[in-house]
Design a protein around this motif. Structure first.
Motif, PDB file in Angstrom:
ATOM      1  N   SER A  21      71.505 135.690 -12.300  1.00 20.19           N
ATOM      2  CA  SER A  21      71.374 137.377 -12.430  1.00 20.19           C
ATOM      3  C   SER A  21      70.099 137.288 -13.353  1.00 20.19           C
ATOM      4  N   ASN A  22      69.610 136.503 -13.997  1.00 21.45           N
ATOM      5  CA  ASN A  22      68.761 136.664 -14.994  1.00 21.45           C
ATOM      6  C   ASN A  22      67.137 136.178 -14.511  1.00 21.45           C
ATOM      7  N   GLY A  23      67.078 135.804 -13.193  1.00 22.94           N
ATOM      8  CA  GLY A  23      65.606 135.716 -12.654  1.00 22.94           C
ATOM      9  C   GLY A  23      64.845 136.949 -12.436  1.00 22.94           C
ATOM     10  N   THR A  24      63.681 136.691 -12.408  1.00 25.19           N
ATOM     11  CA  THR A  24      62.716 137.709 -12.430  1.00 25.19           C
ATOM     12  C   THR A  24      61.846 137.856 -10.817  1.00 25.19           C
ATOM     13  N   ILE A  25      61.233 138.982 -10.676  1.00 27.88           N
ATOM     14  CA  ILE A  25      60.429 139.109  -9.534  1.00 27.88           C
ATOM     15  C   ILE A  25      59.349 139.841  -9.933  1.00 27.88           C
ATOM     16  N   ASP A  26      57.998 139.553  -9.122  1.00 30.15           N
ATOM     17  CA  ASP A  26      56.662 140.235  -9.583  1.00 30.15           C
ATOM     18  C   ASP A  26      56.176 140.660  -8.020  1.00 30.15           C
ATOM     19  N   ASN A  27      56.906 140.494  -6.849  1.00 29.49           N
ATOM     20  CA  ASN A  27      56.363 140.648  -5.671  1.00 29.49           C
ATOM     21  C   ASN A  27      57.458 141.164  -4.563  1.00 29.49           C
ATOM     22  N   ILE A  28      57.056 142.297  -3.810  1.00 32.04           N
ATOM     23  CA  ILE A  28      58.200 142.614  -2.941  1.00 32.04           C
ATOM     24  C   ILE A  28      57.292 142.389  -1.542  1.00 32.04           C
ATOM     25  N   SER A  29      58.532 141.857  -0.494  1.00 33.35           N
ATOM     26  CA  SER A  29      58.079 141.541   0.414  1.00 33.35           C
ATOM     27  C   SER A  29      58.978 142.264   1.637  1.00 33.35           C
ATOM     28  N   ILE A  30      58.560 142.480   2.882  1.00 26.86           N
ATOM     29  CA  ILE A  30      59.250 142.699   4.290  1.00 26.86           C
ATOM     30  C   ILE A  30      58.726 142.027   5.302  1.00 26.86           C
ATOM     31  N   SER A  32      58.142 138.207   6.807  1.00 30.25           N
ATOM     32  CA  SER A  32      58.681 136.940   6.588  1.00 30.25           C
ATOM     33  C   SER A  32      57.606 135.910   6.960  1.00 30.25           C
ATOM     34  N   ARG A  33      56.682 136.224   7.627  1.00 32.06           N
ATOM     35  CA  ARG A  33      55.591 135.532   8.019  1.00 32.06           C
ATOM     36  C   ARG A  33      54.483 135.164   7.036  1.00 32.06           C
ATOM     37  N   SER A  34      54.409 136.264   5.754  1.00 32.67           N
ATOM     38  CA  SER A  34      53.378 136.203   4.968  1.00 32.67           C
ATOM     39  C   SER A  34      53.592 134.886   4.008  1.00 32.67           C
ATOM     40  N   LEU A  35      52.433 134.258   3.775  1.00 29.39           N
ATOM     41  CA  LEU A  35      52.137 132.786   3.032  1.00 29.39           C
ATOM     42  C   LEU A  35      52.358 133.486   1.554  1.00 29.39           C
ATOM     43  N   GLN A  36      52.251 134.768   1.200  1.00 30.60           N
ATOM     44  CA  GLN A  36      52.459 135.076  -0.340  1.00 30.60           C
ATOM     45  C   GLN A  36      53.942 134.858  -0.841  1.00 30.60           C
ATOM     46  N   ASN A  37      54.756 134.905   0.060  1.00 32.61           N
ATOM     47  CA  ASN A  37      56.339 134.792  -0.200  1.00 32.61           C
ATOM     48  C   ASN A  37      56.455 133.626  -1.188  1.00 32.61           C
ATOM     49  N   ASN A  38      57.185 133.800  -2.103  1.00 32.25           N
ATOM     50  CA  ASN A  38      57.468 132.604  -3.068  1.00 32.25           C
ATOM     51  C   ASN A  38      58.834 132.815  -3.803  1.00 32.25           C
ATOM     52  N   GLU A  39      59.111 132.173  -5.044  1.00 27.16           N
ATOM     53  CA  GLU A  39      60.071 132.355  -5.595  1.00 27.16           C
ATOM     54  C   GLU A  39      60.047 133.577  -6.488  1.00 27.16           C
ATOM     55  N   LYS A  40      59.242 134.271  -6.747  1.00 29.76           N
ATOM     56  CA  LYS A  40      59.080 135.427  -7.439  1.00 29.76           C
ATOM     57  C   LYS A  40      59.110 136.778  -6.568  1.00 29.76           C
ATOM     58  N   THR A  41      59.307 136.566  -5.275  1.00 35.42           N
ATOM     59  CA  THR A  41      59.439 137.427  -4.204  1.00 35.42           C
ATOM     60  C   THR A  41      60.843 138.046  -4.115  1.00 35.42           C
ATOM     61  N   LEU A  42      60.918 139.363  -4.132  1.00 38.86           N
ATOM     62  CA  LEU A  42      62.207 140.084  -3.523  1.00 38.86           C
ATOM     63  C   LEU A  42      61.945 140.593  -2.050  1.00 38.86           C
ATOM     64  N   PHE A  43      62.859 139.957  -1.350  1.00 37.42           N
ATOM     65  CA  PHE A  43      62.585 140.136   0.048  1.00 37.42           C
ATOM     66  C   PHE A  43      63.567 141.071   0.709  1.00 37.42           C
ATOM     67  N   PHE A  44      63.183 142.413   1.172  1.00 37.56           N
ATOM     68  CA  PHE A  44      64.057 143.223   1.716  1.00 37.56           C
ATOM     69  C   PHE A  44      64.156 142.896   3.475  1.00 37.56           C
ATOM     70  N   ALA A  45      65.353 142.371   3.797  1.00 39.37           N
ATOM     71  CA  ALA A  45      65.411 142.226   5.206  1.00 39.37           C
ATOM     72  C   ALA A  45      65.867 143.389   6.044  1.00 39.37           C
ATOM     73  N   GLY A  64      61.295 128.689  -0.157  1.00 41.98           N
ATOM     74  CA  GLY A  64      61.245 128.871  -1.806  1.00 41.98           C
ATOM     75  C   GLY A  64      61.512 130.379  -2.281  1.00 41.98           C
ATOM     76  N   VAL A  65      61.911 131.346  -1.123  1.00 40.82           N
ATOM     77  CA  VAL A  65      62.077 132.635  -1.600  1.00 40.82           C
ATOM     78  C   VAL A  65      63.730 132.676  -2.246  1.00 40.82           C
ATOM     79  N   GLN A  66      63.956 133.194  -3.430  1.00 36.46           N
ATOM     80  CA  GLN A  66      65.129 133.048  -3.780  1.00 36.46           C
ATOM     81  C   GLN A  66      66.180 134.515  -4.002  1.00 36.46           C
ATOM     82  N   ASN A  67      65.281 135.650  -3.496  1.00 36.20           N
ATOM     83  CA  ASN A  67      66.156 136.892  -3.899  1.00 36.20           C
ATOM     84  C   ASN A  67      65.857 137.790  -2.549  1.00 36.20           C
TER      85      ASN A  67
END
Length: 814
Positions: A21-30, A32-45, A64-67
């Motif tokens: 629960s102590n991780g952080t995000i700085d990018n929102i994505s919807i 799945s094909r974006s190359l900008q997705n990474n470990e700091k991404t929050l992905f809304f399915a 590498g997406v974790q959230n």
């Protein structure tokens, strides 16, 4: 924006499972094909009628997406990532954006209307940015998804926001209002767009006005309909050409430079020059003027800035470049949010391994230069850009942040260096702020062709694909036909978009079409519907999948397969159920089964047939006969061969008219290109292809004079004739001439007169205000290909596929 997972969990009232629960995000994505997705991404399915992003979560974890914000945890994903479980992921995204908006207390301009929202937004940004740090919607991000993504770009460095809100039916605007919370509202032109979602015009206007229910002021063109629907407590700031009781009364005076607006406001009279003459641009200019007046700008500033307004290019265009390059033209804007969008578009449309970016200084980011260009660098690295050219004094100072980078102080210096630069076999994204005049760079790199073009709207293809997907069961696969050069729209470009949308199969008619796509990098499985035996070797070499429709063809393919020591090479078996064109007939099925039982050279990937009258419900009995025969013969093959291949029968019309016969896959053809023979269904589709040209010359003729070969047109009165550089060599039927057909010039019909020539046609433009160089619509929304086909007693397929390869195709995304 940097937030902890724990904070997001509280904002969304979500239940968290797995991970920490102590991780952080700085990018929102919807996406799945974006190359900008990474470990700091929050992905809304997000879950929609045609797609469920939960199916991509396994792949995203591998990248590498974790959230994730989800409605459920997909199988085998437990404890592999952080999952925030909510009831509805779209509502969660909107809720998250609304919370983010609540953290800021500066003026927000909210725009809605049928037309003009994006243009007014861009002009307001131009007019106000000298005095404000402006955050605005990128491109036309005004939907239920686009608005929250736009709002999430706000940060502490901004002090003014401008956001669009678009709706297509009832009960949508309340959700957008809760996210935007505009303090200033602008109602732009109300037109016919999305009328089908409302009972009447009053209902549509009333829904749009909900955006302004908490606004301090509403700016609008005064009229009785809107006034009657406004809340009595609303404070308004109105303008009018006819009603002198409006706050601002305006008289128009056209001149050579455009139009002079004579302004009468609070006992003050003054004039403003704008560089436009057409009604829409004038109205949009006035909406901007009203904001300047509301902000108490002085008259001189208003006059100086308004005369500098410019046409807004709202589309990303794909063009053919020199030396086998592909250009993505986004040369009129440069901000961080739109750069992210453009880079995603580059990835979806890249036609070469090598990717080049030409980028100007970026403005209005709300970040320090160090922060901004560090983020830009991260984007460029994530998108695997091969080389970068940066242009501008500011960005050049950070060139060491970009891979394989060359810098230039300004566009002029790039152009001076251009002869010594090498461009070839690459996809080039050209993205720059307007004053850098990157259109000059586009002109240098663009392959020169004649002035007739076929514009292909990629958004419309996506819309039409999703429309037909919505008619399918979740388990039904989809093959899209890209034969005949994508029905005239272009093969690779359409195939790349469809691959981006993860369709299951592509269909081509002949091997060479499939080979071209494979050589261009398409990785989707491609079925060849009409393979000739002479092409079997090439089909195997390029990993295409042939349709086999006869015993002779099967024996020929097996012979080659044996010579090459193939095992289980995929083939598709076609059964003739009544079309009597290609396919195994019922009396051949036993022999076919016997041959297949005794070989492991091939494997049956699918069994298919083709309906002869799926578009004509007068032949229901025959179609049901075909369906029943297909069921009988394919089931026999499945049972006796003990196989479970894909079965498919339905084409575009079949998807709509015979939903119970979907089997495992459908074959979508003309429908994805925006054409249906069903009038009600046609209303749901978006126009994909617009054939355009220009007026080459205008001449006046007298009564009794003739036009064109054979003097087939003789004027009854003095007339004005326009010549258009497109003819039958470009694919325009000669039968469309001599008064039968028409083109559209400045929204008016111009009848085609005389014989259509090889390279040009002539139209009567006597009653049309037009000049040489004006745009001409050959087909698109008016006239439609359906309309042309009906008058020529043919089908839309013929109209679309007849357009010559010498006509340049331009692909764009709104």
């Amino acid at each position: 924006m940097t937030l902890s997972i724990k904070t997001i969990e509280q904002i969304l009232h979500a239940k968290r499972f797995g991970g920490v629960s102590n991780g952080t995000i700085d990018n929102i994505s919807i996406d799945s094909r974006s190359l900008q997705n990474n470990e700091k991404t929050l992905f809304f399915a997000l879950v929609g009628p045609n797609n469920d992003a939960h199916i991509y979560i396994t792949t995203l974890i591998e990248k590498g997406v974790q959230n994730f914000v989800v409605t459920h945890i997909p199988d085998k994903c437990e404890n592999k990532a952080n999952f925030l479980i909510v009831d509805n992921t779209l509502e969660a995204l909107q809720q998250f954006a609304a919370h983010h908006r609540s953290l800021f207390d500066f003026p927000i301009i909210g725009l809605t209307g049928s037309n003009g929202k994006t243009i007014v937004k861009e002009w307001l940004n131009f007019l106000l940015s000298p005095d404000f740090n402006v955050v605005r919607s990128p491109k036309s991000y005004n939907s239920q998804v686009g608005v929250p993504l736009s709002i999430l770009a706000i940060n502490q460095k901004y002090n003014l926001g401008i956001f669009e809100a678009g709706i297509s039916k009832r009960n949508e605007m309340d959700k957008l209002e809760a996210i935007i919370k505009p303090t200033i509202g602008i109602l732009t032109n109300i037109g016919s767009a999305h009328n089908e979602g409302f009972t009447n015009i009053d209902e549509k206007i009333k829904e749009k006005l909900l955006l302004f229910q908490h606004s301090n002021i509403i700016i609008y063109q005064k009229n009785s309909i809107v006034k009657a629907l406004l809340d009595s407590n609303s404070k308004t700031f109105s303008w009018s050409f006819t009603d002198k009781t409006a706050a601002v009364f305006i008289i128009l005076k056209p001149n050579q430079e455009g139009t002079v607006l004579q302004i009468h406001y609070v006992k003050t009279n003054f004039e403003v020059q704008i560089p436009f003459k057409e009604d829409a641009s004038i109205e949009n200019s006035i909406s901007c003027l009203m904001v300047l007046l509301y902000f108490n700008y002085n008259i001189e500033t208003i006059q100086n800035r308004m005369k500098l307004l410019f046409p807004v290019e709202m589309r990303l265009k794909v063009k053919d470049g020199i030396n086998n390059c592909t250009l993505i033209d986004d040369s009129y804007s440069s901000d961080f949010q739109s750069l992210k969008i453009a880079l995603d578009f580059l990835e979806s449309q890249k036609q070469h391994e090598k990717k080049t970016l030409i980028l100007s200084d970026i403005f209005e980011s709300g970040l320090t230069n160090e922060e901004l260009y560090s983020k830009v660098s991260q984007l460029i690295v994530a998108n695997k850009i091969t080389r970068v050219f940066v242009i501008g004094e500011t960005i050049s100072a950070f060139e060491n942040k970009f891979p394989n980078c060359s810098s230039f102080e300004n566009t002029k210096k790039f152009i001076i260096a251009y002869p010594n630069l090498t461009f070839g076999n690459e996809t080039i994204l050209i993205k720059g702020a307007r004053h850098f005049q990157f259109e000059t760079i586009v002109s240098l790199l663009e392959r020169k062709t004649h002035e007739t073009i076929l514009e292909i709207n990629l958004n419309a293809i996506s819309h039409n694909l999703n429309f037909y997907k919505s008619k399918l069961k979740p388990t039904t696969k989809i093959m899209v036909m890209v034969k005949a050069f994508g029905y005239g729209s272009g093969g690779f470009e359409i195939a790349k978009l469809l691959e981006h949308h993860k369709v299951d199969y592509l269909g081509v008619a002949f091997a060479d079409e499939g080979i071209t796509l494979k050589n261009a990098g398409i990785k989707l499985p491609i079925m060849v519907l009409n393979p000739e035996s002479t092409s079997f070797l090439s089909i195997i070499q390029h990993q295409l999948e042939p349709e086999i429709y006869s015993l002779k063809g099967l024996h020929a393919f097996l012979k080659i397969a044996e010579q090459l020591n193939l095992v289980h090479f995929p083939i598709h078996i076609k059964i003739d159920t009544g079309m009597h064109r290609l396919g195994f007939e019922e009396e051949n099925i036993n022999e076919l089964i016997s041959i297949l039982q005794n070989t492991n050279l091939v494997t049956i990937k699918s069994i298919l047939s083709h309906l002869a009258t799926s578009d004509d419900l007068n032949h229901l009995e025959f179609t049901h006969y075909q369906i029943n025969l297909f069921e009988k013969l394919s089931s026999k093959m499945l049972f006796e061969l003990q196989i479970n291949p894909i079965r498919h029968l339905l084409n575009t019309s079949g998807i709509t008219n015979f939903p119970d016969a979907q089997y495992d896959m459908v074959r979508l053809g003309i429908g994805v290109y925006g054409v249906s023979n069903d009038l009600e269904e046609q209303k749901e589709l978006e126009n994909v292809s617009t054939l355009k040209s220009v007026i080459s010359q205008i001449r006046s003729i007298q009564a009794g004079e003739s036009v064109g070969y054979g003097r087939r047109f003789i004027a009854n009165d003095s007339s004005k004739i326009a010549t258009i550089p497109i003819g039958y060599a470009d694919g325009i039927s000669r039968a469309w001439g001599n008064g039968l057909g028409f083109v559209t010039i400045n929204n008016q019909k111009a009848i085609i007169i005389g014989s259509i020539c090889m390279d040009m046609l002539m139209v009567d433009c006597t009653k049309i205000d037009c000049k040489e160089g004006d745009e001409v619509i050959i087909f698109g929304k008016i006239p439609t290909v359906n309309e042309i086909a009906k008058k020529l007693n043919t089908i839309p397929y013929e109209i679309l596929t007849s357009i010559s390869q010498r006509v340049k195709r331009i692909y764009y995304r709104e």
